[in-house]
Design a protein around this motif. Structure first.
Motif, PDB file in Angstrom:
ATOM      1  N   ALA A  17       0.803  -1.112   0.039  1.00 48.02           N
ATOM      2  CA  ALA A  17      -0.096  -0.020  -0.209  1.00 48.02           C
ATOM      3  C   ALA A  17       0.852   1.292  -0.144  1.00 48.02           C
ATOM      4  O   ALA A  17       2.002   1.401   0.706  1.00 48.02           O
ATOM      5  CB  ALA A  17      -0.934   0.116   1.219  1.00 48.02           C
ATOM      6  N   VAL A  18       0.384   2.286  -0.642  1.00 43.31           N
ATOM      7  CA  VAL A  18       1.198   3.461  -0.861  1.00 43.31           C
ATOM      8  C   VAL A  18       0.472   4.570  -0.133  1.00 43.31           C
ATOM      9  O   VAL A  18       0.838   5.665   0.383  1.00 43.31           O
ATOM     10  CB  VAL A  18       1.364   4.181  -2.200  1.00 43.31           C
ATOM     11  CG1 VAL A  18       2.381   3.114  -3.079  1.00 43.31           C
ATOM     12  CG2 VAL A  18       0.023   4.270  -3.031  1.00 43.31           C
ATOM     13  N   ASP A  19      -0.896   4.077   0.314  1.00 40.83           N
ATOM     14  CA  ASP A  19      -1.516   5.201   1.279  1.00 40.83           C
ATOM     15  C   ASP A  19      -2.075   4.224   2.366  1.00 40.83           C
ATOM     16  O   ASP A  19      -3.199   3.281   2.053  1.00 40.83           O
ATOM     17  CB  ASP A  19      -2.730   5.783   0.681  1.00 40.83           C
ATOM     18  CG  ASP A  19      -3.578   6.681   1.402  1.00 40.83           C
ATOM     19  OD1 ASP A  19      -3.140   7.606   1.660  1.00 40.83           O
ATOM     20  OD2 ASP A  19      -4.855   6.097   1.785  1.00 40.83           O
ATOM     21  N   GLU A  20      -1.888   4.183   3.524  1.00 42.44           N
ATOM     22  CA  GLU A  20      -2.061   3.413   4.707  1.00 42.44           C
ATOM     23  C   GLU A  20      -3.545   3.424   4.974  1.00 42.44           C
ATOM     24  O   GLU A  20      -4.388   2.325   5.279  1.00 42.44           O
ATOM     25  CB  GLU A  20      -1.185   3.342   5.872  1.00 42.44           C
ATOM     26  CG  GLU A  20      -1.092   2.459   6.621  1.00 42.44           C
ATOM     27  CD  GLU A  20      -0.762   1.033   6.147  1.00 42.44           C
ATOM     28  OE1 GLU A  20      -1.280   0.260   6.446  1.00 42.44           O
ATOM     29  OE2 GLU A  20       0.233   1.317   5.401  1.00 42.44           O
ATOM     30  N   ALA A  21      -4.044   4.645   4.947  1.00 45.14           N
ATOM     31  CA  ALA A  21      -5.486   4.720   5.370  1.00 45.14           C
ATOM     32  C   ALA A  21      -6.552   4.061   4.676  1.00 45.14           C
ATOM     33  O   ALA A  21      -7.363   3.446   5.128  1.00 45.14           O
ATOM     34  CB  ALA A  21      -5.798   6.170   5.629  1.00 45.14           C
ATOM     35  N   SER A  22      -6.276   4.081   3.129  1.00 41.19           N
ATOM     36  CA  SER A  22      -7.178   3.568   2.345  1.00 41.19           C
ATOM     37  C   SER A  22      -6.804   1.865   1.902  1.00 41.19           C
ATOM     38  O   SER A  22      -7.492   1.266   1.360  1.00 41.19           O
ATOM     39  CB  SER A  22      -7.420   4.276   0.990  1.00 41.19           C
ATOM     40  OG  SER A  22      -6.096   4.437   0.391  1.00 41.19           O
ATOM     41  N   GLY A  23      -5.628   1.692   2.059  1.00 43.43           N
ATOM     42  CA  GLY A  23      -4.856   0.505   1.519  1.00 43.43           C
ATOM     43  C   GLY A  23      -4.786   0.553  -0.105  1.00 43.43           C
ATOM     44  O   GLY A  23      -4.374  -0.526  -0.488  1.00 43.43           O
TER      45      GLY A  23
END
Length: 184
Positions: free
Chosen positions: A71-77
């Motif tokens: 993931a490059v964006d942890e909040a969204s996955g």
């Protein structure tokens, strides 16, 4: 490309279906997903995925080989995603197993897909039911360059809000994790 995506639990599937039906034509499909890993589980440990998906729909059958990086964006996955069509699903499974990958989990997803455009972005909204998991889920995704992930997620949040899906409905729970837990 990055698959910018948000997933939510849907509390009023009929209402969301009606709204999506007004937005675009539905494509009803059944996915047969098989996830692979190395024997030591190193793909999962690195937040990577390797999947063979066979899609059964009214226009026939197709198989897609997919690799998703961490993931490059942890909040969204949201993850980098690479996909290619495969002519022979049995050969794809045989190749992966011949290379030492092992099937970790396989399950079915019943999907109602809607494609439309928002703010110049091609969006895919998918209502999902997994027979082994209670409830209905909604995934909304778009493919973007890494520098566009946050803006794309904002567009996706706007689509979800229009459908009556709020921040409290969002989930990072994976189907693989939920199915595995159910089978234990």
């Amino acid at each position: 490309m990055i698959e910018a995506e948000l997933k939510a639990r849907v509390h009023s599937p009929e209402a969301v279906t009606r709204q999506l039906d007004e937005r675009a034509a539905a494509r009803v499909e059944v996915y047969q997903d098989t996830y692979y890993d190395r024997g030591d589980g190193s793909l999962e440990k690195a937040d990577q995925e390797l999947r063979v998906r066979t899609v059964h729909g009214t226009d026939g059958r197709r198989t897609v080989l997919t690799y998703k990086d961490a993931a490059v964006d942890e909040a969204s996955g949201s993850k980098p995603e690479h996909e290619t069509l495969v002519d022979d699903s049995e050969a794809a499974h045989a190749i992966l197993q011949g290379l030492g990958y092992v099937p970790v989990i396989a399950f079915q997803k019943r999907c109602r897909n809607y494609e439309f455009e928002v703010g110049g972005r091609r969006m895919l909204a998918t209502l999902v039911q997994v027979p082994e998991i209670e409830g209905t889920f909604l995934e909304v995704e778009t493919l973007v360059d890494e520098d566009q992930v946050e803006a794309a997620l904002d567009d996706i949040r706007a689509v979800l809000a229009e459908l009556g899906i709020g921040p409290d409905d969002l989930t990072r729970e994976t189907y693989t994790g939920a199915v595995a837990a159910r089978r234990r």
